[in-house]
Design a protein around this motif. Structure first.
Motif, PDB file in Angstrom:
ATOM      1  N   ALA A 275      53.945  46.553  39.373  1.00 12.02           N
ATOM      2  CA  ALA A 275      53.142  47.379  38.472  1.00 12.02           C
ATOM      3  C   ALA A 275      54.062  48.364  37.768  1.00 12.02           C
ATOM      4  CB  ALA A 275      52.047  48.121  39.234  1.00 12.02           C
TER       5      ALA A 275
ATOM      6  N   ILE B 251      53.977  52.119  35.964  1.00 13.57           N
ATOM      7  CA  ILE B 251      53.194  53.349  35.804  1.00 13.57           C
ATOM      8  C   ILE B 251      53.978  54.289  34.907  1.00 13.57           C
ATOM      9  CG2 ILE B 251      52.172  55.341  36.943  1.00 13.57           C
ATOM     10  CD1 ILE B 251      51.735  53.748  39.401  1.00 13.57           C
TER      11      ILE B 251
ATOM     12  N   GLU C 264      42.302  42.428  40.889  1.00  9.27           N
ATOM     13  CA  GLU C 264      43.223  43.072  39.945  1.00  9.27           C
ATOM     14  C   GLU C 264      42.746  44.456  39.555  1.00  9.27           C
ATOM     15  OE1 GLU C 264      45.180  42.205  35.526  1.00  9.27           O
ATOM     16  OE2 GLU C 264      44.203  40.595  36.649  1.00  9.27           O
ATOM     17  N   GLU C 265      41.477  44.577  39.259  1.00  5.62           N
ATOM     18  CA  GLU C 265      40.950  45.872  38.827  1.00  5.62           C
ATOM     19  C   GLU C 265      40.966  46.882  39.956  1.00  5.62           C
ATOM     20  OE1 GLU C 265      36.917  47.745  36.750  1.00  5.62           O
ATOM     21  OE2 GLU C 265      37.089  45.594  37.123  1.00  5.62           O
TER      22      GLU C 265
ATOM     23  N   ARG D  22      44.457  48.102  40.657  1.00  4.33           N
ATOM     24  CA  ARG D  22      44.885  49.013  39.589  1.00  4.33           C
ATOM     25  C   ARG D  22      44.300  50.403  39.822  1.00  4.33           C
ATOM     26  NH1 ARG D  22      42.724  46.625  35.714  1.00  4.33           N
ATOM     27  NH2 ARG D  22      44.428  45.195  35.182  1.00  4.33           N
ATOM     28  N   ASP D  23      43.023  50.442  40.191  1.00  4.88           N
ATOM     29  CA  ASP D  23      42.379  51.739  40.454  1.00  4.88           C
ATOM     30  C   ASP D  23      43.017  52.424  41.651  1.00  4.88           C
ATOM     31  OD1 ASP D  23      40.714  51.288  38.339  1.00  4.88           O
ATOM     32  OD2 ASP D  23      39.046  50.536  39.561  1.00  4.88           O
TER      33      ASP D  23
ATOM     34  N   LEU E 261      46.074  52.128  42.852  1.00  4.41           N
ATOM     35  CA  LEU E 261      47.405  52.638  42.492  1.00  4.41           C
ATOM     36  C   LEU E 261      47.301  53.898  41.642  1.00  4.41           C
ATOM     37  CD1 LEU E 261      49.201  49.264  41.671  1.00  4.41           C
ATOM     38  CD2 LEU E 261      49.593  50.721  43.673  1.00  4.41           C
ATOM     39  N   GLU E 262      46.402  53.900  40.673  1.00  6.52           N
ATOM     40  CA  GLU E 262      46.280  55.063  39.790  1.00  6.52           C
ATOM     41  C   GLU E 262      45.803  56.283  40.560  1.00  6.52           C
ATOM     42  OE1 GLU E 262      44.301  56.268  35.460  1.00  6.52           O
ATOM     43  OE2 GLU E 262      44.113  54.229  36.252  1.00  6.52           O
TER      44      GLU E 262
ATOM     45  N   LEU F 130      49.036  52.362  33.057  1.00  4.46           N
ATOM     46  CA  LEU F 130      49.353  51.577  34.251  1.00  4.46           C
ATOM     47  C   LEU F 130      49.090  50.107  33.955  1.00  4.46           C
ATOM     48  CD1 LEU F 130      48.650  52.436  37.937  1.00  4.46           C
ATOM     49  CD2 LEU F 130      48.062  50.178  37.092  1.00  4.46           C
ATOM     50  N   ALA F 131      50.030  49.251  34.330  1.00  8.33           N
ATOM     51  CA  ALA F 131      49.873  47.802  34.171  1.00  8.33           C
ATOM     52  C   ALA F 131      50.221  47.141  35.500  1.00  8.33           C
ATOM     53  CB  ALA F 131      50.778  47.275  33.060  1.00  8.33           C
ATOM     54  N   TYR F 132      49.342  46.254  35.963  1.00 10.03           N
ATOM     55  CA  TYR F 132      49.510  45.607  37.272  1.00 10.03           C
ATOM     56  C   TYR F 132      49.503  44.098  37.085  1.00 10.03           C
ATOM     57  CZ  TYR F 132      47.999  43.607  41.720  1.00 10.03           C
ATOM     58  OH  TYR F 132      47.874  42.816  42.839  1.00 10.03           O
TER      59      TYR F 132
END
Length: 371
Positions: A156, A158, A329-330, A333-334, A336-337, A353-355
């Motif tokens: 990912a 960030i 995936e979603e 992503r949440d 990690l953020e 942020l891209a995962y």
């Protein structure tokens, strides 16, 4: 005896012989003096005559000298005029030679230096909507980075709002990320994953050399009229016109219509055909029943001749590695953020942020940071 003789000789009855002798000698001296006087008179006259003759001869010589000098002056002037004409002819010949060399040099520069060829390129109408820059920056090539960065599966990216946050996350190296998405769970029910934070190193161009090459057999035809005919029909008519020698052309090897500009590239089978057409600049082309003025330009192709790169680190972006495929995936992503936004975890405000889940690959595109 008359009175004249009495003036010279006086006979006195009482003169002695001695006196007569002296008188006779005196008469002889007088006779000699008279003769000498006559001789001197004649010599004087002869001298005067000689002087007159010398004067006349001198005047004659003076006239002859003047005539000779005048003749010499005319000859000298004639020689000077002839020499000037010869010099003028020589200078004219040198001027013509230099003119020919200049034309040849212009052609050589035109063909070898693309900058000198700008005036021969097709015109394109443009509207300025940007910002002005300093005059000293006019000749600088401005590059806008557009970096494609490959991302492996289970990683990912960030990007934080502040560079110091990204630096702090990288210094911590390993991070335990909770996957409860902020829910209050018992210690045994919590699920954590260990990820690694590393800097993002990319290569940016530090020096770029672009080389333009002109085709020796191709021409670019622009300012084409809108005749309402298909592209193939237009290409056929142009090929027909430029394949004729009377129009300055030759056999056409290929033709191409450029959709983005509406221009046509014609390539001849022989060398030496394109250059004279390009020198004309414009030419009347017979298309159908009408004549249209089109512009002939050199056909240029560009390529990167030299590219130098230097490593650069993204100051606000962090690469996370080793993310297992345990959530959607979603959800991942949440998670990690949420984790990296917490100041207690060393994080801060997340800008992007891209995962990429495990088993897949992705590409991140970096642009210039104008913030």
């Amino acid at each position: 005896m008359d009175s004249e003789e009495d003036s010279f000789v006086r006979l006195l009855p009482e003169e002695s012989p001695e006196q007569l002798r002296r008188e006779m000698e005196r008469c002889k001296e007088l006779s000699i003096l008279g003769q000498d006087h006559a001789n001197l008179q004649m010599a004087n006259e002869a001298a005067e005559q000689g002087t007159r003759e010398l004067k006349e001869e001198g005047e004659l010589l003076h006239k002859i000298l003047e005539q000779q000098l005048s003749l010499n002056g005319d000859q000298e002037r004639a020689h000077q005029i002839f020499a000037a004409k010869e010099e003028n002819n020589r200078l004219k010949q040198e001027k013509q030679v230099l003119k020919n060399k200049l034309e040849e040099l212009k052609k050589r520069v035109l063909w070898n230096d693309p900058v000198m060829m700008l005036s021969a390129l097709p015109e394109k109408k443009m509207i300025f909507k940007g910002l002005t820059v300093n005059k000293e920056d006019m000749n600088k090539l401005m590059l806008t980075p557009l970096i494609h960065y490959p991302l492996p599966g289970g990683s990912a990216l960030i990007t934080f709002e502040e560079a110091k946050v990204a630096q702090r996350i990288i210094e911590m190296r390993e991070h335990m990320v909770e996957l409860s998405c902020g829910e209050e769970l018992e210690e045994l029910d919590r699920c954590r994953v260990r990820v690694q934070a590393v800097p993002v190193e990319i290569l940016l161009p530090s020096a770029l050399e672009v080389r333009l090459t002109q085709s020796s057999r191709s021409i670019l035809v622009s300012d084409l009229p809108s005749l309402g005919i298909c592209k193939e029909a237009l290409l056929d008519k142009l090929e027909l016109f430029f394949s004729k020698a009377k129009n300055g052309g030759s056999e056409v090897e290929s033709r191409e219509f450029l959709d983005d500009s509406g221009q046509v590239v014609l390539t001849f089978t022989q060398d030496g055909v394109a250059e004279p057409l390009i020198e004309k600049g414009h030419i009347q082309v017979l298309i159908g029943k009408g004549k249209y003025k089109v512009k002939i330009s050199p056909c240029m192709s560009g390529g990167i001749a030299n590219l130098q790169l230097q490593p650069s680190r993204c100051p606000r972006t962090v690469l996370l590695l080793g993310i297992p495929d345990v959530l959607s995936e979603e959800s991942m992503r949440d998670a990690l953020e949420i984790h990296f936004q917490k100041a207690s975890r060393g994080g801060g405000e997340v800008d992007a942020l891209a995962y990429v889940p495990a088993g897949r690959t992705g590409v991140a595109v970096f642009v210039e940071d104008r913030g």
